[in-house]
Design an enzyme around this catalytic site. Structure first.
Site, PDB file in Angstrom:
ATOM      1  N   ARG A 136      83.019  26.749  23.147  1.00 12.55           N
ATOM      2  CA  ARG A 136      81.353  26.717  21.997  1.00 12.55           C
ATOM      3  C   ARG A 136      80.895  27.431  21.245  1.00 12.55           C
ATOM      4  O   ARG A 136      80.460  27.376  20.418  1.00 12.55           O
ATOM      5  CB  ARG A 136      80.469  26.251  22.669  1.00 12.55           C
ATOM      6  CG  ARG A 136      80.527  24.754  24.144  1.00 12.55           C
ATOM      7  CD  ARG A 136      79.379  24.715  24.825  1.00 12.55           C
ATOM      8  NE  ARG A 136      78.315  24.872  24.071  1.00 12.55           N
ATOM      9  CZ  ARG A 136      77.088  25.237  24.405  1.00 12.55           C
ATOM     10  NH1 ARG A 136      76.964  25.760  26.023  1.00 12.55           N
ATOM     11  NH2 ARG A 136      76.145  25.453  23.589  1.00 12.55           N
ATOM     12  N   ARG A 158      64.305  22.609  29.167  1.00 11.35           N
ATOM     13  CA  ARG A 158      64.689  22.556  28.227  1.00 11.35           C
ATOM     14  C   ARG A 158      64.177  21.876  27.111  1.00 11.35           C
ATOM     15  O   ARG A 158      64.484  20.984  26.562  1.00 11.35           O
ATOM     16  CB  ARG A 158      66.194  22.812  27.634  1.00 11.35           C
ATOM     17  CG  ARG A 158      66.742  24.142  27.904  1.00 11.35           C
ATOM     18  CD  ARG A 158      68.182  24.927  27.812  1.00 11.35           C
ATOM     19  NE  ARG A 158      68.227  25.047  26.737  1.00 11.35           N
ATOM     20  CZ  ARG A 158      69.436  25.482  25.980  1.00 11.35           C
ATOM     21  NH1 ARG A 158      70.434  25.467  26.025  1.00 11.35           N
ATOM     22  NH2 ARG A 158      69.007  26.073  24.707  1.00 11.35           N
ATOM     23  N   ARG A 160      72.426  20.407  22.898  1.00 12.94           N
ATOM     24  CA  ARG A 160      71.619  20.894  23.021  1.00 12.94           C
ATOM     25  C   ARG A 160      71.048  21.171  20.933  1.00 12.94           C
ATOM     26  O   ARG A 160      70.451  20.632  20.775  1.00 12.94           O
ATOM     27  CB  ARG A 160      71.147  22.190  23.345  1.00 12.94           C
ATOM     28  CG  ARG A 160      70.211  20.771  25.266  1.00 12.94           C
ATOM     29  CD  ARG A 160      69.794  22.743  25.861  1.00 12.94           C
ATOM     30  NE  ARG A 160      68.783  22.265  24.731  1.00 12.94           N
ATOM     31  CZ  ARG A 160      67.656  21.677  24.661  1.00 12.94           C
ATOM     32  NH1 ARG A 160      68.029  20.311  25.992  1.00 12.94           N
ATOM     33  NH2 ARG A 160      66.474  22.201  24.627  1.00 12.94           N
ATOM     34  N   ASP A 196      59.006  19.610  23.547  1.00  8.46           N
ATOM     35  CA  ASP A 196      57.435  19.270  23.034  1.00  8.46           C
ATOM     36  C   ASP A 196      56.600  20.626  22.208  1.00  8.46           C
ATOM     37  O   ASP A 196      55.739  19.837  21.324  1.00  8.46           O
ATOM     38  CB  ASP A 196      56.011  19.529  24.857  1.00  8.46           C
ATOM     39  CG  ASP A 196      56.644  20.783  25.604  1.00  8.46           C
ATOM     40  OD1 ASP A 196      55.975  22.031  25.815  1.00  8.46           O
ATOM     41  OD2 ASP A 196      57.857  21.568  25.187  1.00  8.46           O
ATOM     42  N   ASP A 252      70.363  35.142  26.580  1.00  7.69           N
ATOM     43  CA  ASP A 252      71.796  35.689  26.133  1.00  7.69           C
ATOM     44  C   ASP A 252      72.597  36.683  26.242  1.00  7.69           C
ATOM     45  O   ASP A 252      74.151  36.467  26.439  1.00  7.69           O
ATOM     46  CB  ASP A 252      72.501  35.097  24.898  1.00  7.69           C
ATOM     47  CG  ASP A 252      71.904  33.867  24.558  1.00  7.69           C
ATOM     48  OD1 ASP A 252      71.631  33.061  22.901  1.00  7.69           O
ATOM     49  OD2 ASP A 252      71.063  33.063  25.415  1.00  7.69           O
ATOM     50  N   CYS A 295      69.556  21.014  30.610  1.00  7.18           N
ATOM     51  CA  CYS A 295      70.570  21.922  30.985  1.00  7.18           C
ATOM     52  C   CYS A 295      70.754  22.690  31.611  1.00  7.18           C
ATOM     53  O   CYS A 295      70.178  22.765  32.827  1.00  7.18           O
ATOM     54  CB  CYS A 295      71.548  22.012  29.319  1.00  7.18           C
ATOM     55  SG  CYS A 295      71.093  24.125  29.587  1.00  7.18           S
ATOM     56  N   LYS A 350      76.984  31.817  16.428  1.00 10.85           N
ATOM     57  CA  LYS A 350      76.713  30.003  16.702  1.00 10.85           C
ATOM     58  C   LYS A 350      75.053  30.109  16.369  1.00 10.85           C
ATOM     59  O   LYS A 350      75.244  28.963  15.854  1.00 10.85           O
ATOM     60  CB  LYS A 350      77.291  30.092  17.671  1.00 10.85           C
ATOM     61  CG  LYS A 350      77.107  28.821  18.683  1.00 10.85           C
ATOM     62  CD  LYS A 350      77.417  28.603  20.161  1.00 10.85           C
ATOM     63  CE  LYS A 350      76.373  29.496  21.074  1.00 10.85           C
ATOM     64  NZ  LYS A 350      75.239  28.203  21.234  1.00 10.85           N
ATOM     65  N   ASN A 351      74.165  30.682  16.791  1.00  6.42           N
ATOM     66  CA  ASN A 351      73.156  30.774  16.811  1.00  6.42           C
ATOM     67  C   ASN A 351      71.963  30.650  15.723  1.00  6.42           C
ATOM     68  O   ASN A 351      70.876  30.635  15.243  1.00  6.42           O
ATOM     69  CB  ASN A 351      72.245  30.976  17.628  1.00  6.42           C
ATOM     70  CG  ASN A 351      72.679  30.719  19.256  1.00  6.42           C
ATOM     71  OD1 ASN A 351      73.596  29.419  19.305  1.00  6.42           O
ATOM     72  ND2 ASN A 351      71.729  31.471  20.275  1.00  6.42           N
TER      73      ASN A 351
HETATM   74  C1  EPZ Z   1      68.415  28.900  21.464  1.00  2.66           C
HETATM   75  O1  EPZ Z   1      67.434  27.620  22.264  1.00  2.66           O
HETATM   76  C2  EPZ Z   1      69.362  29.439  21.394  1.00  2.66           C
HETATM   77  N1  EPZ Z   1      70.449  28.246  21.118  1.00  2.66           N
HETATM   78  C3  EPZ Z   1      69.913  29.820  23.439  1.00  2.66           C
HETATM   79  O2  EPZ Z   1      71.307  30.246  22.887  1.00  2.66           O
HETATM   80  C4  EPZ Z   1      68.388  31.258  23.775  1.00  2.66           C
HETATM   81  O3  EPZ Z   1      69.553  31.519  25.156  1.00  2.66           O
HETATM   82  C5  EPZ Z   1      67.640  30.428  23.188  1.00  2.66           C
HETATM   83  O4  EPZ Z   1      66.912  30.238  22.111  1.00  2.66           O
HETATM   84  C6  EPZ Z   1      66.209  32.003  23.773  1.00  2.66           C
HETATM   85  O5  EPZ Z   1      66.708  32.781  23.139  1.00  2.66           O
HETATM   86  C7  EPZ Z   1      70.615  28.044  19.994  1.00  2.66           C
HETATM   87  O6  EPZ Z   1      70.402  28.411  19.028  1.00  2.66           O
HETATM   88  C8  EPZ Z   1      71.499  27.169  19.597  1.00  2.66           C
HETATM   89  P1  EPZ Z   1      63.774  28.285  23.492  1.00  2.66           P
HETATM   90  P2  EPZ Z   1      66.853  27.258  22.145  1.00  2.66           P
HETATM   91  O7  EPZ Z   1      63.854  26.847  22.644  1.00  2.66           O
HETATM   92  O8  EPZ Z   1      66.035  27.324  20.955  1.00  2.66           O
HETATM   93  C9  EPZ Z   1      60.506  26.849  26.555  1.00  2.66           C
HETATM   94  C10 EPZ Z   1      73.132  30.425  24.190  1.00  2.66           C
HETATM   95  O9  EPZ Z   1      74.028  30.869  25.290  1.00  2.66           O
HETATM   96  N2  EPZ Z   1      60.130  25.467  25.548  1.00  2.66           N
HETATM   97  O10 EPZ Z   1      63.668  29.973  22.530  1.00  2.66           O
HETATM   98  O11 EPZ Z   1      66.502  26.253  22.920  1.00  2.66           O
HETATM   99  C11 EPZ Z   1      62.045  26.736  27.046  1.00  2.66           C
HETATM  100  O12 EPZ Z   1      62.863  25.925  28.124  1.00  2.66           O
HETATM  101  C12 EPZ Z   1      72.278  29.224  24.161  1.00  2.66           C
HETATM  102  O13 EPZ Z   1      73.647  30.466  23.007  1.00  2.66           O
HETATM  103  C13 EPZ Z   1      59.833  24.769  25.578  1.00  2.66           C
HETATM  104  O14 EPZ Z   1      59.166  24.347  27.169  1.00  2.66           O
HETATM  105  O15 EPZ Z   1      65.592  27.713  23.582  1.00  2.66           O
HETATM  106  C14 EPZ Z   1      62.510  28.467  27.071  1.00  2.66           C
HETATM  107  O16 EPZ Z   1      62.296  28.095  28.572  1.00  2.66           O
HETATM  108  C15 EPZ Z   1      71.889  29.117  25.067  1.00  2.66           C
HETATM  109  N3  EPZ Z   1      59.746  23.415  24.912  1.00  2.66           N
HETATM  110  C16 EPZ Z   1      61.588  28.372  26.553  1.00  2.66           C
HETATM  111  O17 EPZ Z   1      60.688  28.178  25.724  1.00  2.66           O
HETATM  112  C17 EPZ Z   1      59.778  23.706  23.755  1.00  2.66           C
HETATM  113  O18 EPZ Z   1      59.617  22.660  22.910  1.00  2.66           O
HETATM  114  C18 EPZ Z   1      62.897  29.326  24.868  1.00  2.66           C
HETATM  115  O19 EPZ Z   1      63.491  28.318  24.565  1.00  2.66           O
HETATM  116  C19 EPZ Z   1      60.916  24.654  23.239  1.00  2.66           C
HETATM  117  C20 EPZ Z   1      61.622  25.694  24.448  1.00  2.66           C
END
Ligand code: EPZ
Length: 420
Positions: free
Chosen positions: A398, A120, A91, A123, A306, A115, A22-23
C-alpha cells in the site's frame, strides 16, 4: 496473498532511489476533481493505494490514465458520490470530500471506519466544512455534506492530538472555491500539505502560509488544469536510513529531501548512526556503537508517527533501555507482539513502549497488521538470524514501491512468495 521470506544477517550496501510520497499523491489526485481541465502528476509511486484512488476517481466520472510514474486525470463531468466499497476500503479516500464540496457544493462518501492504529474520527474535517457553511448529515454509513454556497471563515482545526493532516487538506480544498477569505488556525504543517498547496496554486488557487499553523485561502471562481511533480517520500527515506543502521551496512539514499527529515535524522545521529550529506544524497551507516534514545511521536516537524515502528526495531537491537511514546494514534503498537516473537524484549505501558534492547533476534513466521508495522517487521527480519516469513504483505504494497526489489538490489536475501 503474498509473503516475504527473508534470510537475515546481511549488511545492506549500495544505492537506493526514493519514490514519490504516498501521503502527498493521494490528496493531489483528489484535488484534480476541483477542475474540469486535465491535470498531469509526475513521480507517482506504483502503490495499491494510488491505484485505489485512481479507481475511486473513475467511479466519480473522471478519466484516469497511468503511464509509468505519471498519471493524467481529467474530471470533466463528475458526480458527488463514488463507489461505496472502494471508498470504505481506503481511509485516504476521505480527501475527495473537500474537492467535491468545493466544486459541486455537495458530496456523499462512506463514513471511514476506524483502523488497527486508532479510531481515526473525521469530526475535525466536518467541523471545517460546517464553518464554511456546509450542512452535514450522517446516515446509514454515509456522510452527506451540502451547501447552497461556501463562504470563507476563520476556523481552528486543532484536535486532541494536535492538527489533522487530511483534515487540513480537505478544508483547504473546499475553501479554494469558497467566496471570501478562509483562515485555518492550527493547520497541519506536514510537507505533504505544502506540496498539495503548491499544486492548488498551480491550478490558480490563492493560498498563503501552507507549511505553517496558519493558512490563508482567498477563494476564486474556478480553477484550471496544471502539472505537478510530487515530493519524495520522507517516510520511505527514513525506512531505508533505519535499514542501513539495523543491518550494519552503508546505503546511499538518492532523491530524499533532507529538510523534511530533520527529526528522524536527529534521532538517528543521537543513536550513534553516521549520516553524511553527499551532494543531494544521504549516506547512512551504522556507527561503531549504537546508543538507546527516547522517542515521542509528534505532529510535523516532530518525530513522525509513521517512522515509530521502524525506529523501535533499531532500539530493540541497541543495548540499553529506550522509551518510545506514541502521541498521535492510540493503538499503534501492533508490531510489538510480532517483534517479541523474534526475541525482542518490549513491554507496553499506556502510550509508551519500554524497549530493553540488545537481545539478538531470530527468524520466525510473523504477521503484518498495518503499513508501517509491516515495514518494521521486514527490517527486523533483515537483522534476525535465520529465516523470517512476513505474512500479509499487502499492507506493505500500500505504501512502499517495490520494496523487496529495492532491498534485493542492496544485497538483501529476500523473496516474495505465495503465503504458505
Ligand atoms: C495522515 O493521516 C497520514 N495518512 C498518516 O499516514 C499519518 O500517520 C497521519 O497523517 C499523521 O501524520 C495520509 O496522509 C493518507 P490525522 P490522517 O488526521 O490525516 C485525530 C501512513 O502510514 N483526528 O493527522 O488521517 C486522529 O484520530 C498513514 O502512511 C481526530 O481526532 O491523520 C489522530 O489521532 C497512517 N479528528 C490524529 O488526529 C479528525 O477529524 C492525527 O490524525 C481527524 C483526526
Amino acid at each position: 496473498m503474498d509473503s516475504l521470506l527473508i534470510k537475515g544477517g546481511v549488511p545492506l550496501n549500495g544505492d537506493v532511489t526514493i519514490s514519490g510520497a504516498k501521503n502527498s499523491v493521494l490528496p493531489i489526485m483528489a484535488a484534480t476533481l476541483l477542475t474540469s481541465e486535465a491535470c498531469v502528476i509526475r513521480r507517482v509511486p506504483d502503490l495499491s493505494d494510488v491505484k485505489f484512488m485512481g479507481q475511486i476517481l473513475l467511479s466519480l466520472g473522471a478519466s484516469v490514465q497511468f503511464e509509468g510514474d505519471t498519471v493524467k486525470i481529467q474530471a470533466a463531468k463528475i458526480k458527488p458520490f463514488g463507489d461505496y466499497d472502494l471508498i470504505r476500503k481506503m481511509r485516504g479516500s476521505v480527501c475527495i470530500m473537500g474537492p467535491l464540496l468545493g466544486r459541486l457544493k455537495k458530496a456523499t462518501v462512506s463514513l471511514p471506519g476506524g483502523c488497527v492504529i486508532g479510531a481515526r474520527p473525521i469530526d475535525l474535517h466536518l467541523k471545517g466544512f460546517e464553518a464554511l457553511g456546509a450542512k452535514i448529515k450522517i446516515e446509514k454509513g454515509y456522510v452527506h455534506v451540502r451547501a447552497g454556497k461556501l463562504l470563507g471563515a476563520d476556523l481552528f482545526l486543532g484536535g486532541r492530538s494536535g492538527p489533522t493532516v487530511l483534515g487540513t487538506a480537505n478544508v483547504m480544498m473546499a475553501a479554494v472555491l469558497a467566496e471570501g477569505v478562509t483562515i485555518i488556525e492550527s493547520a497541519a504543517c506536514e510537507p505533504e500539505i505544502t506540496d498539495l498547496a503548491n499544486f492548488l496554486v498551480a491550478m490558480g488557487a490563492k493560498i498563503n502560509g501552507a507549511g505553517s499553523p496558519t493558512i490563508t485561502i482567498t477563494g476564486v471562481r474556478e480553477l484550471h488544469g496544471a502539472e505537478h511533480e510530487v515530493i519524495p517520500d520522507r517516510i520511505e527515506a527514513a525506512t531505508f536510513a533505519i535499514a542501513a543502521a539495523v543491518t550494519g551496512g552503508e546505503i546511499l539514499i538518492h532523491g530524499a529531501r533532507q529538510e523534511h527529515m530533520h527529526a528522524v535524522l536527529d534521532k538517528l545521529r543521537e543513536a550513534g548512526v553516521k549520516i553524511e550529506r553527499q551532494g543531494p544524497s544521504l549516506k547512512v551507516k551504522r556507527g561503531s556503537r549504537l546508543r538507546p534514545v527516547d522517542i515521542t511521536t509528534l505532529p510535523y516537524s516532530g518525530f513522525p508517527t509513521d517512522a515509530q515502528a521502524q525506529m523501535m526495531v533499531l532500539m530493540a537491537l541497541t543495548p540499553g533501555i529506550s522509551i518510545i511514546c506514541e502521541r498521535i494514534f492510540e493503538s499503534r503498537f501492533m508490531h510489538v507482539s510480532e517483534l517479541t516473537r523474534l526475541g525482542a524484549d518490549i513491554s507496553i505501558e499506556g502510550p509508551s513502549a519500554i524497549v530493553k534492547g540488545g537481545k539478538p533476534l531470530s527468524g520466525a513466521q510473523i504477521m503484518a497488521s498495518d503499513l508501517r508495522a509491516s515495514a518494521a517487521l521486514v527490517l527486523a527480519g533483515l537483522a534476525a538470524k535465520g529465516t523470517t516469513e512476513v505474512n500479509r504483505i499487502y499492507h506493505l504494497d500500500r505504501g512502499y514501491e517495490k520494496i523487496d526489489m529495492k532491498l534485493k538490489s542492496l544485497g538483501a536475501r529476500i523473496e516474495r512468495v505465495a503465503e504458505s
